[in-house]
Design an enzyme around this catalytic site. Sequence first.
Site, PDB file in Angstrom:
ATOM      1  CE  LYS A 126       2.271  -2.558  -4.313  1.00 21.92           C
ATOM      2  NZ  LYS A 126       2.017  -2.146  -2.926  1.00 21.92           N
ATOM      3  CD  GLN A 139       0.682  -9.076  -2.518  1.00 23.63           C
ATOM      4  OE1 GLN A 139       1.363  -9.722  -3.291  1.00 23.63           O
ATOM      5  NE2 GLN A 139      -0.573  -8.769  -2.801  1.00 23.63           N
ATOM      6  CG  ASP A 160      -1.866  -1.202   1.211  1.00 23.32           C
ATOM      7  OD1 ASP A 160      -2.237  -1.646   0.115  1.00 23.32           O
ATOM      8  OD2 ASP A 160      -2.174  -1.705   2.301  1.00 23.32           O
ATOM      9  N   GLY A 193      -4.514  -4.423  -3.831  1.00 25.64           N
ATOM     10  CA  GLY A 193      -5.524  -3.404  -4.113  1.00 25.64           C
ATOM     11  C   GLY A 193      -4.781  -2.137  -4.485  1.00 25.64           C
ATOM     12  CG  HIS A 194      -2.098  -2.119  -6.974  1.00 28.38           C
ATOM     13  ND1 HIS A 194      -1.242  -2.734  -7.834  1.00 28.38           N
ATOM     14  CD2 HIS A 194      -1.816  -2.618  -5.743  1.00 28.38           C
ATOM     15  CE1 HIS A 194      -0.462  -3.567  -7.152  1.00 28.38           C
ATOM     16  NE2 HIS A 194      -0.804  -3.522  -5.884  1.00 28.38           N
TER      17      HIS A 194
HETATM   18  P1  GDP Z   1      -0.781   0.280  -3.574  1.00 32.06           P
HETATM   19  O1  GDP Z   1      -1.389  -0.985  -3.091  1.00 32.06           O
HETATM   20  O2  GDP Z   1       0.680   0.361  -3.312  1.00 32.06           O
HETATM   21  O3  GDP Z   1      -1.116   0.603  -5.013  1.00 32.06           O
HETATM   22  O4  GDP Z   1      -1.430   1.439  -2.683  1.00 32.06           O
HETATM   23  P2  GDP Z   1      -2.984   1.605  -2.308  1.00 32.06           P
HETATM   24  O5  GDP Z   1      -3.711   2.089  -3.513  1.00 32.06           O
HETATM   25  O6  GDP Z   1      -3.508   0.393  -1.631  1.00 32.06           O
HETATM   26  O7  GDP Z   1      -2.891   2.723  -1.196  1.00 32.06           O
HETATM   27  C1  GDP Z   1      -2.323   3.976  -1.455  1.00 32.06           C
HETATM   28  C2  GDP Z   1      -3.383   5.059  -1.155  1.00 32.06           C
HETATM   29  O8  GDP Z   1      -2.758   6.320  -1.081  1.00 32.06           O
HETATM   30  C3  GDP Z   1      -4.423   5.173  -2.253  1.00 32.06           C
HETATM   31  O9  GDP Z   1      -5.641   5.572  -1.672  1.00 32.06           O
HETATM   32  C4  GDP Z   1      -3.853   6.290  -3.148  1.00 32.06           C
HETATM   33  O10 GDP Z   1      -4.862   6.989  -3.864  1.00 32.06           O
HETATM   34  C5  GDP Z   1      -3.232   7.185  -2.114  1.00 32.06           C
HETATM   35  N1  GDP Z   1      -2.042   7.940  -2.556  1.00 32.06           N
HETATM   36  C6  GDP Z   1      -1.051   7.539  -3.382  1.00 32.06           C
HETATM   37  N2  GDP Z   1      -0.078   8.496  -3.449  1.00 32.06           N
HETATM   38  C7  GDP Z   1      -0.483   9.488  -2.622  1.00 32.06           C
HETATM   39  C8  GDP Z   1       0.091  10.742  -2.230  1.00 32.06           C
HETATM   40  O11 GDP Z   1       1.199  11.109  -2.626  1.00 32.06           O
HETATM   41  N3  GDP Z   1      -0.614  11.509  -1.342  1.00 32.06           N
HETATM   42  C9  GDP Z   1      -1.814  11.120  -0.845  1.00 32.06           C
HETATM   43  N4  GDP Z   1      -2.438  11.928   0.002  1.00 32.06           N
HETATM   44  N5  GDP Z   1      -2.389   9.954  -1.197  1.00 32.06           N
HETATM   45  C10 GDP Z   1      -1.737   9.151  -2.061  1.00 32.06           C
HETATM   46  P1  IMO Z   2      -0.960  -4.235  -2.184  1.00 32.30           P
HETATM   47  O1  IMO Z   2      -0.509  -4.796  -3.507  1.00 32.30           O
HETATM   48  C1  IMO Z   2      -0.964  -4.656   2.150  1.00 32.30           C
HETATM   49  C2  IMO Z   2      -1.044  -8.729   3.738  1.00 32.30           C
HETATM   50  C3  IMO Z   2      -2.297  -9.144   4.484  1.00 32.30           C
HETATM   51  C4  IMO Z   2      -1.680 -10.102   5.500  1.00 32.30           C
HETATM   52  C5  IMO Z   2      -0.592 -10.806   4.689  1.00 32.30           C
HETATM   53  C6  IMO Z   2      -1.014 -12.157   4.108  1.00 32.30           C
HETATM   54  O2  IMO Z   2      -2.245  -3.524  -2.257  1.00 32.30           O
HETATM   55  O3  IMO Z   2       0.138  -3.464  -1.545  1.00 32.30           O
HETATM   56  P2  IMO Z   2      -2.560 -12.827   2.057  1.00 32.30           P
HETATM   57  O4  IMO Z   2      -4.009 -12.584   1.790  1.00 32.30           O
HETATM   58  O5  IMO Z   2      -1.650 -12.302   1.014  1.00 32.30           O
HETATM   59  O6  IMO Z   2      -2.275 -14.269   2.383  1.00 32.30           O
HETATM   60  O7  IMO Z   2      -2.254 -12.014   3.423  1.00 32.30           O
HETATM   61  O8  IMO Z   2      -0.271  -9.926   3.634  1.00 32.30           O
HETATM   62  N1  IMO Z   2      -1.283  -8.221   2.365  1.00 32.30           N
HETATM   63  C7  IMO Z   2      -1.207  -6.924   2.035  1.00 32.30           C
HETATM   64  N2  IMO Z   2      -1.005  -5.836   2.805  1.00 32.30           N
HETATM   65  N3  IMO Z   2      -1.100  -4.535   0.810  1.00 32.30           N
HETATM   66  C8  IMO Z   2      -1.272  -5.614   0.037  1.00 32.30           C
HETATM   67  O9  IMO Z   2      -1.277  -5.554  -1.313  1.00 32.30           O
HETATM   68  C9  IMO Z   2      -1.384  -6.889   0.648  1.00 32.30           C
HETATM   69  N4  IMO Z   2      -1.581  -8.146   0.187  1.00 32.30           N
HETATM   70  C10 IMO Z   2      -1.510  -8.942   1.245  1.00 32.30           C
HETATM   71  O10 IMO Z   2      -2.907  -8.048   5.103  1.00 32.30           O
HETATM   72  O11 IMO Z   2      -1.043  -9.407   6.525  1.00 32.30           O
HETATM   73 MG    MG Z   3      -2.909  -1.633  -1.812  1.00 29.29          MG
END
Ligand code: GDP
Ligand code: IMO
Ligand code: MG
Length: 430
Positions: free
Chosen positions: A17, A226, A14, A41-42
């Site tokens: 990416k 991840q 998270d 979840g991206h």
């Molecule tokens: P990922 O799994 O690495 O793609 O990240 P996620 O999408 O799960 O979580 C990142 C969250 O931060 C999302 O809600 C993005 O919209 C938000 N985000 C990404 N870059 C920035 C930033 O520079 N500033 C803020 N405020 N939010 C951001």
């Molecule tokens: P993105 O790509 C954050 C974590 C789960 C748990 C562990 C194992 O959005 O960054 P799993 O279901 O993979 O067997 O769970 O890994 N986990 C993540 N945490 N971002 C993710 O993906 C994750 N995918 C799995 O919360 O701790």
């Molecule tokens: Mg994510």
Amino acid sequence: MNHNIVILGSQWGDEGKGKVVDFLTDKADAVVRFQGGHNAGHTLVIKGEVTKLRLIPSGILHEGVQSFIGNGVVVSLDALSIEMNELLERGVPVFERLSLSEACPVVLPIHVAIDEVREEALGDQKIGTTKRGIGPAYEDKIARRAIRIGDLAHPEKLKAKLKVLLDLHNFTLKNYYRSHLQFDLEETYLKLLNHAKTILPMVCDVSAKLNDIRKNKGKIIFEGAQGTLLDIDHGTYPFVTSSNTISGTVASGAGFGPCYIDAVVGITKVYTTRVGSGAYPTELFDEIGEHLGKKGCEFGTVTGRKRRTGWLDLVALRRAIEINSITSICLTKLDVLDGLKELKVCVAYELDGKEVHYPPYDNADYMRCKPVYKTFIGWSQETFNQTEYEKLPKAAHDYISFIEEFLDVPVDIISTGPERNQNVIVKSIF
Ligand code: GDP
Ligand code: IMO
Ligand code: MG
């Protein structure tokens, strides 16, 4: 200029990416997922419109860019079809842009059931998985009994393999976990055959296609899911995911050799978050932690769970830099730190009276590590939406320079908001 780059999470996932992959895709010919599944979840935000992607690469919104799901990804056909339909309804021509490998193992509903009952059985030792069946699906891959996408083209073989797999897992569910959940062969088989009509035309030799693009001097982004500290080998085992999340996995998970990779970008949040259980020395339990969670909207994209929050951890990052050979850091969410009086950065751990400079591999040892902090003065100006490095506050410059010097890796991109174009590009890397 780099042609083939890996973009991956350097922390616990998270990091942002999806956002970074999406905005760099305007220069790419292909974007590739190479591990994980729909546990990812991206989030992409484009002119206020939010897109949440789980299995489909974050380049899918770009015209003329091919998206690939490599053999290292475990694919739930139910999840994929939901995600494809969401995009199709919004007019994204998914069938023109997306292909996947016939070697992807399939995540079945029975894997989800095993994930759920196993977590329940672990009680307070639970991993806190996303309960998407990812672990059980990878187990079947390693045990050499997985259903793979290519099996959908051979109904008889598919049914025979499915029987072996369901017999085993139904037995375990009933007799070991004492669960009432049982999965019917005919029903599961027919559901898979139903998906086959849509999925089979999308199948291709991903490795060969990527290498064709490479030979034609095209540009490829490999999108990690991840984060490094959730890696099955190098993370906080057993509180990890079930795949290798590091850059080396591109070779095995997409069939693209390591010497063809030109750069590795480590997406790094300026603070840290973690979802699920496991060691986390810089975790905050105070109002600053609450503030970071609220301001950073730190709720899981997949499960909606509140993310744990903490200060930046350079010890964990040192490991991430080295095992991924990260050549550039992209710092995300700088704007979330705006207004904090003081910032802390973990520069070492203290374990049993000794300073350590790498995360221990044993989670129990890691749990006993206490952070050693360096304190920085915060900034009151807004960095939100800023696109010019010179206009960032001096205190932010100091904070960023310290990270670069400590890790000996340049910060080439700074993200200052969730929108596609809210970035400071310090150096063009792609
Ligand atoms: P990922 O799994 O690495 O793609 O990240 P996620 O999408 O799960 O979580 C990142 C969250 O931060 C999302 O809600 C993005 O919209 C938000 N985000 C990404 N870059 C920035 C930033 O520079 N500033 C803020 N405020 N939010 C951001
Ligand atoms: P993105 O790509 C954050 C974590 C789960 C748990 C562990 C194992 O959005 O960054 P799993 O279901 O993979 O067997 O769970 O890994 N986990 C993540 N945490 N971002 C993710 O993906 C994750 N995918 C799995 O919360 O701790
Ligand atoms: Mg994510």
